[in-house]
Design an enzyme around this catalytic site. Sequence first.
Site, short mmCIF file in Angstrom:
data_model
loop_
_atom_site.label_atom_id
_atom_site.label_comp_id
_atom_site.label_asym_id
_atom_site.label_seq_id
_atom_site.Cartn_x
_atom_site.Cartn_y
_atom_site.Cartn_z
NE ARG A 1 16.75 41.20 -46.17
CZ ARG A 1 15.90 41.51 -45.13
NH1 ARG A 1 15.65 40.43 -44.13
NH2 ARG A 1 15.64 42.35 -44.63
CG ASP B 1 52.86 36.91 -46.73
OD1 ASP B 1 53.24 35.83 -46.28
OD2 ASP B 1 53.18 38.03 -46.23
CG ASN B 2 55.40 32.32 -46.95
OD1 ASN B 2 55.62 31.16 -46.98
ND2 ASN B 2 54.72 32.72 -46.09
CB ALA C 1 57.81 28.10 -47.96
CB THR C 2 52.98 29.41 -45.85
OG1 THR C 2 54.34 30.04 -44.89
CG2 THR C 2 51.87 29.15 -44.75
CB CYS D 1 48.67 20.69 -60.64
SG CYS D 1 48.24 19.06 -59.82
CB CYS E 1 52.47 44.14 -49.09
SG CYS E 1 51.11 43.10 -49.76
#
Length: 253
Positions: free
Chosen positions: A11, A127-128, A130-131, A173, A186
């Site tokens: 497909r 979810d942060n 810093a990372t 940026c 969450c």
Amino acid sequence: MNDQQLLRYSRHILLDQIGIEGQQALLDAHALVIGAGGLGAPAAMYLAASGVGKLTLVDDDTVDLTNLQRQIIHGTASVGQPKVQSARAQLQSINPEIEVVALQERAGDARLRELVAGATVVLDCTDNFATRHAINRACVAQKVPLVSGAVIRFDGQVSVFDPRSGQQPCYSCLFPQDQQFADEACSTMGVLAPLVGVVGAMQAAEALKLIMGIGTSLAGRLLLLDGLHMEWNSMRVQRDAACPVCGAGALSA
């Protein structure tokens, strides 16, 4: 490709923009997925099903009962297991022909540069901030395209940061790394389960397009989803010439 692969990916192959050449590019590609939770689950599942030849999953967490509301790659029997191991088993059941590398670790700057250097595309499913900034720095340094997603409550966002041309903005940026942005988890703010599926699937779609070199990516644009009213908005993201990550004088560029 052998006959089984031609059938499995038929497909895709039927699409003029993909064909056998595009599918072969997927089979030859290496996607690095950082985060095996709400966003990483659908993203990795679609990448595996689509035939990306090698997937590397990076996450240091274990499966918790509260994850199962939205992290569809994990099941009840996986509670207590490392997320990357649980995810690896599911991905290989979807497509046993691909290679899945499971890394239970929290990667720092040096390690991220090492991991990113071997990837065709990187998906930030963390979810942060810093990372996210660490991943962005590694992608800019190694000139590897980055697909970024985020969801909290009823709101989602997705974009692409592609440093290969030197003309596109990077994550810093948009969210300057020297500014303070509050991380919203969450666990304290909540999240509508299907929205992570929507954004994660879009991350996978953008990653596949980047690998195959088809269509127009989200580089230079940020898509914003208001899931409560089911409305999409798009905003342009400009490159910051003074950005300490991707600007002309950046040390990491």
